[in-house]
Design a protein around this motif. Sequence first.
Motif, PDB file in Angstrom:
ATOM      1  N   LYS A   1       1.819  11.231  -1.425  1.00 22.85           N
ATOM      2  CA  LYS A   1       1.731  12.614  -1.903  1.00 22.85           C
ATOM      3  C   LYS A   1       2.320  12.748  -3.304  1.00 22.85           C
ATOM      4  N   ARG A   2       3.474  12.134  -3.495  1.00 21.04           N
ATOM      5  CA  ARG A   2       4.107  12.205  -4.817  1.00 21.04           C
ATOM      6  C   ARG A   2       3.229  11.547  -5.875  1.00 21.04           C
ATOM      7  N   GLY A   3       2.539  10.498  -5.495  1.00 20.14           N
ATOM      8  CA  GLY A   3       1.668   9.794  -6.437  1.00 20.14           C
ATOM      9  C   GLY A   3       0.302  10.407  -6.590  1.00 20.14           C
ATOM     10  N   GLN A   4       0.022  11.463  -5.824  1.00 24.42           N
ATOM     11  CA  GLN A   4      -1.264  12.173  -5.875  1.00 24.42           C
ATOM     12  C   GLN A   4      -2.432  11.195  -5.735  1.00 24.42           C
ATOM     13  N   LEU A   5      -2.309  10.302  -4.755  1.00 23.44           N
ATOM     14  CA  LEU A   5      -3.325   9.271  -4.535  1.00 23.44           C
ATOM     15  C   LEU A   5      -4.457   9.845  -3.680  1.00 23.44           C
ATOM     16  N   GLN A   6      -5.647   9.889  -4.242  1.00 18.61           N
ATOM     17  CA  GLN A   6      -6.792  10.486  -3.556  1.00 18.61           C
ATOM     18  C   GLN A   6      -7.570   9.461  -2.734  1.00 18.61           C
ATOM     19  N   ASN A   7      -7.267   8.189  -2.903  1.00 23.17           N
ATOM     20  CA  ASN A   7      -8.034   7.130  -2.235  1.00 23.17           C
ATOM     21  C   ASN A   7      -7.229   6.438  -1.142  1.00 23.17           C
ATOM     22  N   LEU A   8      -6.321   7.188  -0.511  1.00 24.69           N
ATOM     23  CA  LEU A   8      -5.450   6.609   0.504  1.00 24.69           C
ATOM     24  C   LEU A   8      -5.294   7.571   1.680  1.00 24.69           C
ATOM     25  N   HIS A   9      -5.531   7.028   2.887  1.00 24.48           N
ATOM     26  CA  HIS A   9      -5.360   7.796   4.119  1.00 24.48           C
ATOM     27  C   HIS A   9      -4.495   6.988   5.072  1.00 24.48           C
TER      28      HIS A   9
END
Length: 221
Positions: free
Chosen positions: A94-102
Motif C-alpha cells: 500500500k505504501r508503495g502504491q503497487l498496482q500489480n500486486l495482490h
Amino acid sequence: MRMHKKGHLEERLLSCADILTVCDLSDKNMKNAAALKDYFDFEQIFKNANPVHLEIGCGKGKFICEKAAMQPDVNFVACEKVSNVIIDACERAKRGQLQNLHFLNSAAEVLERYFRNGTIEKIYLNFSNPLPKEGYKKQRLTHPKFLGIYRNILKDGGTVIQKTDDRDFYLFSLESYGAAGYKILETDENYLAPADGDVETEHEILFKERGKNIYRIIAGV
C-alpha cells in the motif's frame, strides 16, 4: 515461540481488502477447501492480461514488493498463510502504491481453489521452512504433493525458483523435483549475487552476512 497477535489486526486486514483475498478455512479438510473453486480473474484484479508470477510464503513482503516495483509489466500474487505476517506485506505494498500486486492469505494446499490450471508463469519459494524433522516431511513446500499442485497451475514451460540456506532441504528438494517429473534447469550451491531480475530477501541478506551458503534451484515443467 508463539507470535503475539498484532494490534488491530482485523481492522488492518479490512483496510487492505482491495489487495487481499482471505481464504475461508472453516473447513479444516484441505482437500475439501481446495475443491471449493473461487478462481481469481486476473484481468479484473489487475486490469490487464500481463503474465502472473506467484510467491508462496511471502513473509513481510520485501521480496515481492521489490519485484513488483522492478517489473511493472508482470502481475504478482503473494501467498502467506499467517495473517499476522501478511498484514505487514500488504501495508508495505500500500505504501508503495503497487498496482500489480495482490495477496492471498491462505495455506499452499488450497492454491488450486484460486488458480486455474496453466495460469502461472513462475513460482518463487524463498527460504521456506525446511521442517527438518522426518515426521514433517510431507509439509515441506517442495514435497511431491505440493509440486503436483504447482505443476497443475504452472503454464507449460513454467518454472519454480527456490532459494534456501538449508543444505538438507536443498538436497531433499532436488530429489523431489526429479520424483515429480520436473526438469532441473539450474542449481547453485553458493548463490552470492542476485541474478538479473532477482531480489534478495531479508533472510538472504542475514544469512550471507553470517557466511552461510545460499542454495538456489530453478526447476521447470
